[in-house]
Design a protein around this motif. Structure first.
Motif, mmCIF file in Angstrom:
data_model
loop_
_atom_site.group_PDB
_atom_site.id
_atom_site.type_symbol
_atom_site.label_atom_id
_atom_site.label_comp_id
_atom_site.label_asym_id
_atom_site.label_seq_id
_atom_site.Cartn_x
_atom_site.Cartn_y
_atom_site.Cartn_z
ATOM 1 N N ARG A 105 0.877 -1.317 0.032
ATOM 2 C CA ARG A 105 0.035 0.115 0.026
ATOM 3 C C ARG A 105 0.839 1.325 0.132
ATOM 4 O O ARG A 105 0.594 2.344 -0.783
ATOM 5 C CB ARG A 105 -0.789 -0.075 1.322
ATOM 6 N N ARG A 106 1.843 0.998 1.182
ATOM 7 C CA ARG A 106 2.880 2.385 1.081
ATOM 8 C C ARG A 106 3.473 2.647 -0.260
ATOM 9 O O ARG A 106 3.716 3.641 -0.798
ATOM 10 C CB ARG A 106 3.728 2.020 2.180
ATOM 11 N N ALA A 107 3.867 1.414 -0.793
ATOM 12 C CA ALA A 107 4.811 1.691 -2.232
ATOM 13 C C ALA A 107 3.858 2.252 -3.342
ATOM 14 O O ALA A 107 4.390 2.944 -4.118
ATOM 15 C CB ALA A 107 5.217 0.326 -2.719
ATOM 16 N N ARG A 108 2.671 1.918 -3.232
ATOM 17 C CA ARG A 108 1.665 2.705 -4.304
ATOM 18 C C ARG A 108 2.019 4.219 -4.244
ATOM 19 O O ARG A 108 2.107 4.895 -5.266
ATOM 20 C CB ARG A 108 0.332 2.200 -4.542
ATOM 21 N N HIS A 109 1.707 4.787 -3.182
ATOM 22 C CA HIS A 109 2.245 6.280 -2.794
ATOM 23 C C HIS A 109 3.386 6.554 -2.998
ATOM 24 O O HIS A 109 3.611 7.823 -3.634
ATOM 25 C CB HIS A 109 1.611 6.464 -1.434
ATOM 26 N N PHE A 110 4.637 5.821 -2.809
ATOM 27 C CA PHE A 110 5.805 6.106 -2.993
ATOM 28 C C PHE A 110 6.145 6.220 -4.211
ATOM 29 O O PHE A 110 6.632 7.409 -4.914
ATOM 30 C CB PHE A 110 6.780 5.366 -2.080
ATOM 31 N N THR A 111 5.695 5.452 -5.292
ATOM 32 C CA THR A 111 6.191 5.416 -6.562
ATOM 33 C C THR A 111 5.215 6.394 -7.228
ATOM 34 O O THR A 111 5.664 6.807 -8.285
ATOM 35 C CB THR A 111 5.985 3.929 -7.346
ATOM 36 N N GLY A 112 4.066 6.494 -6.771
ATOM 37 C CA GLY A 112 3.125 7.309 -7.737
ATOM 38 C C GLY A 112 3.131 8.878 -7.427
ATOM 39 O O GLY A 112 3.013 9.524 -8.043
ATOM 40 N N GLU A 113 3.270 9.043 -6.017
ATOM 41 C CA GLU A 113 3.634 10.368 -5.535
ATOM 42 C C GLU A 113 4.735 11.027 -5.164
ATOM 43 O O GLU A 113 5.236 11.918 -5.419
ATOM 44 C CB GLU A 113 2.473 10.709 -4.515
#
Ligand SMILES: N[C@@H](CCC(=O)N[C@@H](CS)C(=O)NCC(=O)O)C(=O)O
Length: 244
Positions: A135-143
């Motif tokens: 879940r965290r990775a999606r925000h890290f890579t996306g934002e």
């Protein structure tokens, strides 16, 4: 001056930002925990330096650096100390503050890169927090990667002395850290970086420029450069390399 760097022996981690400065500045140094225990090195030496009850100013965590009687920790603080001594910092106060400000921003980013694979607790294994990591990775890579790299790209593009380096017209420890950030992200998030890199051309060019600095190139080709691995800050877990 002969420096002693104390950092975990099997990983690049945060220690690598210091190693790069020591190597680029051709400093004489010992990477203490990578030396044999027989010679007074190894992890026991690293731990002793943190547990020593006689120290009035003990480090909380590695990396830390001994320079004669001085003992300092916190990556950005160590680099602020080494920069002028290794000719890797601007000459004027405003320039040095700017370098430190950028390095503190690097520290923030590195903390977030770490927290992608350890979003809940450092005391738990990655496999115990995989769902949260995804879940965290999606925000890290996306934002977060685009936001941080966008900021560093903007700084580079705005440098009035040319776009070769982050500050002025000569390499500083901040440029070494930019190299390490790009290298680490490419290792950990190759798909994401392939997608994002066209948006950060000056930063990508800076990575190449730093890689080719003679002292850096010699270091990277040596066995002193530890390979990226899944114990460090930048870890390649394909399931976290989510890309829109
Ligand atoms: N803000 C510190 C963070 C230091 C840090 O987190 N060090 C890690 C290794 S990269 C560690 O061993 N931490 C032990 C702990 O936090 O308990 C820095 O930038 O140097």
């Amino acid at each position: 001056m002969h420096y002693q760097l104390y950092y975990w022996p099997g990983i690049q981690g945060r220690g690598e930002f210091v190693r790069l400065a020591l190597e680029a500045g051709r400093a004489k140094y010992a990477d203490v925990a990578r030396q044999s225990q027989r010679s007074g090195g190894g992890v026991p030496a690293l731990l002793r330096g943190m547990d020593d009850a006689s120290l009035k100013r003990p480090p909380f965590a590695p990396p830390y650096l001994r320079a004669g009687r001085v003992l300092i920790a916190q990556t950005a603080n160590i680099l602020q100390f080494l920069g002028p001594r290794l000719k890797l910092a601007p000459a004027d106060e405003a320039g040095r503050l700017w370098a430190h400000q950028l390095q503190l921003t690097v520290s923030d980013f590195v903390g977030e890169a770490h927290d992608v694979h350890h979003p809940i607790a450092v005391s738990l294994y990655y496999r115990q927090q995989k769902a949260e990591a995804r879940r965290r990775a999606r925000h890290f890579t996306g934002e977060r990667i685009p936001k941080f790299l966008g900021y560093f790209e903007r700084v580079l593009q705005a440098n009035r002395r040319g776009r070769a380096y982050m500050i002025g017209n000569a390499p500083t420890y901040v440029d070494l850290s930019m190299f390490q950030i790009v290298a680490g992200l490419r290792y950990a998030f190759p798909r994401t970086m392939r997608r994002l890199e066209p948006d950060f051309p000056a930063l990508v060019a800076l990575h190449e420029r730093v890689r080719e600095l003679p002292n850096v190139a010699a270091y990277l080709a040596s066995d002193r450069r530890i390979a990226f691995n899944e114990d460090g800050i930048f870890r390649h877990y394909p399931e976290l390399d989510t890309s829109r």
